[in-house]
Design a protein around this motif. Structure first.
Motif, short mmCIF file in Angstrom:
data_model
loop_
_atom_site.label_atom_id
_atom_site.label_comp_id
_atom_site.label_asym_id
_atom_site.label_seq_id
_atom_site.Cartn_x
_atom_site.Cartn_y
_atom_site.Cartn_z
N GLU A 155 0.79 -1.28 0.05
CA GLU A 155 0.15 0.05 -0.08
C GLU A 155 0.84 1.09 -0.09
OE1 GLU A 155 -2.78 -0.05 3.24
OE2 GLU A 155 -3.18 -2.26 2.72
N ALA A 156 0.59 2.32 -0.87
CA ALA A 156 1.40 3.35 -1.11
C ALA A 156 1.51 4.24 0.36
CB ALA A 156 0.61 4.26 -2.14
N GLU A 157 0.53 4.14 1.16
CA GLU A 157 0.39 4.86 2.31
C GLU A 157 1.56 4.34 3.42
OE1 GLU A 157 -2.42 3.55 1.21
OE2 GLU A 157 -3.20 5.25 0.45
N ARG A 158 1.51 2.69 3.35
CA ARG A 158 2.60 2.38 4.22
C ARG A 158 4.04 2.71 3.77
NH1 ARG A 158 -0.06 -3.52 5.76
NH2 ARG A 158 -1.67 -2.70 7.12
N VAL A 159 4.09 2.54 2.39
CA VAL A 159 5.23 2.82 1.78
C VAL A 159 5.85 4.14 2.14
CG1 VAL A 159 6.92 2.99 -0.40
CG2 VAL A 159 5.13 1.23 -0.08
N VAL A 160 4.87 5.29 1.90
CA VAL A 160 5.42 6.45 2.59
C VAL A 160 5.73 6.49 3.98
CG1 VAL A 160 4.47 8.94 2.71
CG2 VAL A 160 3.91 7.42 0.55
N ALA A 161 4.77 5.94 4.73
CA ALA A 161 4.90 5.86 6.30
C ALA A 161 6.41 5.38 6.76
CB ALA A 161 3.99 5.10 6.97
N PHE A 162 6.86 4.46 5.95
CA PHE A 162 8.05 3.81 6.01
C PHE A 162 9.21 4.51 5.99
CE2 PHE A 162 11.57 1.11 4.51
CZ PHE A 162 11.85 0.41 5.63
N CYS A 163 9.03 5.27 4.51
CA CYS A 163 9.94 6.35 4.32
C CYS A 163 10.02 7.51 5.33
CB CYS A 163 9.75 6.71 2.78
SG CYS A 163 9.87 5.23 1.56
N GLU A 164 9.02 7.90 5.28
CA GLU A 164 9.05 9.39 6.18
C GLU A 164 9.53 8.90 7.53
OE1 GLU A 164 5.15 10.89 5.91
OE2 GLU A 164 5.62 11.89 3.84
N GLY A 165 9.36 7.87 8.16
CA GLY A 165 9.70 7.58 9.57
C GLY A 165 11.40 7.31 9.43
N LEU A 166 11.92 7.01 8.45
CA LEU A 166 13.14 6.94 8.25
C LEU A 166 14.00 7.84 7.69
CD1 LEU A 166 13.49 3.00 7.37
CD2 LEU A 166 13.79 3.88 9.50
N GLY A 167 13.29 9.01 7.32
CA GLY A 167 13.72 10.02 6.95
C GLY A 167 14.23 9.85 5.35
N ASN A 170 13.22 9.59 1.14
CA ASN A 170 12.16 10.06 0.10
C ASN A 170 11.57 9.05 -0.50
OD1 ASN A 170 11.09 11.38 -2.15
ND2 ASN A 170 12.65 12.29 -2.91
N PRO A 171 10.07 9.02 -0.35
CA PRO A 171 9.33 7.99 -1.01
C PRO A 171 9.53 7.84 -2.24
CG PRO A 171 8.20 9.46 0.62
CD PRO A 171 9.36 9.96 0.37
N ALA A 172 9.96 8.61 -3.05
CA ALA A 172 10.36 8.49 -4.48
C ALA A 172 11.19 7.41 -4.90
CB ALA A 172 10.61 9.90 -5.25
N ALA A 173 12.22 7.39 -4.04
CA ALA A 173 13.10 6.13 -4.12
C ALA A 173 12.46 4.82 -4.06
CB ALA A 173 14.13 6.26 -3.29
N ALA A 174 11.65 4.61 -3.02
CA ALA A 174 10.70 3.50 -2.79
C ALA A 174 9.79 3.16 -4.09
CB ALA A 174 10.21 3.51 -1.77
N PHE A 175 9.23 4.33 -4.47
CA PHE A 175 8.27 4.17 -5.77
C PHE A 175 8.90 3.61 -6.93
CE2 PHE A 175 4.81 7.48 -4.18
CZ PHE A 175 4.55 6.46 -3.06
N ALA A 176 10.13 4.26 -7.20
CA ALA A 176 11.06 3.69 -8.12
C ALA A 176 11.30 2.44 -8.17
CB ALA A 176 12.27 4.88 -8.40
N ALA A 177 11.77 1.93 -6.97
CA ALA A 177 11.98 0.78 -6.87
C ALA A 177 10.68 -0.22 -7.16
CB ALA A 177 12.63 0.12 -5.57
N LEU A 178 9.55 0.04 -6.86
CA LEU A 178 8.54 -0.71 -7.19
C LEU A 178 7.87 -0.35 -8.71
CD1 LEU A 178 6.59 0.26 -3.77
CD2 LEU A 178 7.25 -2.12 -4.84
N GLY A 179 8.54 0.50 -9.51
CA GLY A 179 8.32 0.82 -10.73
C GLY A 179 6.99 1.80 -10.80
N TRP A 180 6.59 2.44 -9.73
CA TRP A 180 5.44 3.15 -9.90
C TRP A 180 5.93 4.87 -10.28
CZ3 TRP A 180 3.65 2.39 -4.11
CH2 TRP A 180 3.08 1.10 -3.88
N ASP A 181 5.14 5.41 -11.12
CA ASP A 181 4.93 6.89 -11.01
C ASP A 181 6.24 7.33 -11.93
OD1 ASP A 181 3.67 9.39 -11.10
OD2 ASP A 181 4.62 9.82 -9.00
N ARG A 182 6.40 6.31 -13.07
CA ARG A 182 7.64 6.71 -13.81
C ARG A 182 7.54 8.15 -14.49
NH1 ARG A 182 7.36 0.72 -16.76
NH2 ARG A 182 8.02 -0.33 -14.83
N ALA A 183 6.34 8.35 -14.86
CA ALA A 183 6.30 9.77 -15.67
C ALA A 183 6.33 11.10 -14.66
CB ALA A 183 4.76 9.86 -16.14
N ALA A 184 6.38 10.87 -13.62
CA ALA A 184 6.47 12.25 -12.57
C ALA A 184 7.77 12.14 -12.44
CB ALA A 184 5.33 11.89 -11.52
#
Length: 146
Positions: free
Chosen positions: A58-70, A72-86
């Motif tokens: 879930e995107a919300e959990r990925v964001v929470a994980f990233c923010e809790g560790l300081g 950038n969620p974009a790095a996790a999203f890139a690993a997941l192959g999400w949001d390539r255009a943005a």
């Protein structure tokens, strides 16, 4: 499972594993502490590390994980192959670090500093980070001239 899905799982598992290793090395956080700080259960984090998930995290959990560790969620999203255009949002420049804190961080990664000294540095930082903050009026009492 398709080759692309497997590659995404491996990439995200690698991202999560590195984030956990950094949290352990730099902050001395256990898996339980990472879970507490991020709000993501240990079971979920362990599934991510193993790549053991049938549907995308879930995107919300990925964001929470990233923010809790300081991170950038974009790095996790890139690993997941999400949001390539943005294009990833520019991360704000962190405020300048106090020279004393920089010195402590250098000591924590210095291989010539003993594990015992690193332990004491981490324990002192942990104590200071989590001690209750005094109200402003209490802090200023010692400064009053009478």
């Amino acid at each position: 499972m398709t080759e692309t899905a497997n590659a995404r799982k491996i990439a995200f598992a690698t991202f999560v594993r590195r984030a956990l290793e950094d949290a352990r090395a730099m902050r001395a956080w256990s898996g339980t502490e990472v879970s507490r700080r991020t709000g993501v259960s240990r079971q979920t984090i362990n599934r991510w590390v193993r790549g053991d998930w049938a549907s995308d995290p879930e995107a919300e959990r990925v964001v929470a994980f990233c923010e809790g560790l300081g991170l950038n969620p974009a790095a996790a999203f890139a690993a997941l192959g999400w949001d390539r255009a943005a294009t990833p949002r520019a991360t704000p420049t962190p405020p300048p670090m106090d020279p004393d804190v920089e010195a402590l961080l250098r000591r924590l990664v210095d291989p010539n500093v003993s594990d015992a000294e690193k332990f004491h540095i981490r324990e002192t930082i942990r104590y200071l980070a989590y001690r209750p903050t005094l109200p402003v009026d209490v802090r200023n009492r010692g400064k009053q001239v009478g």
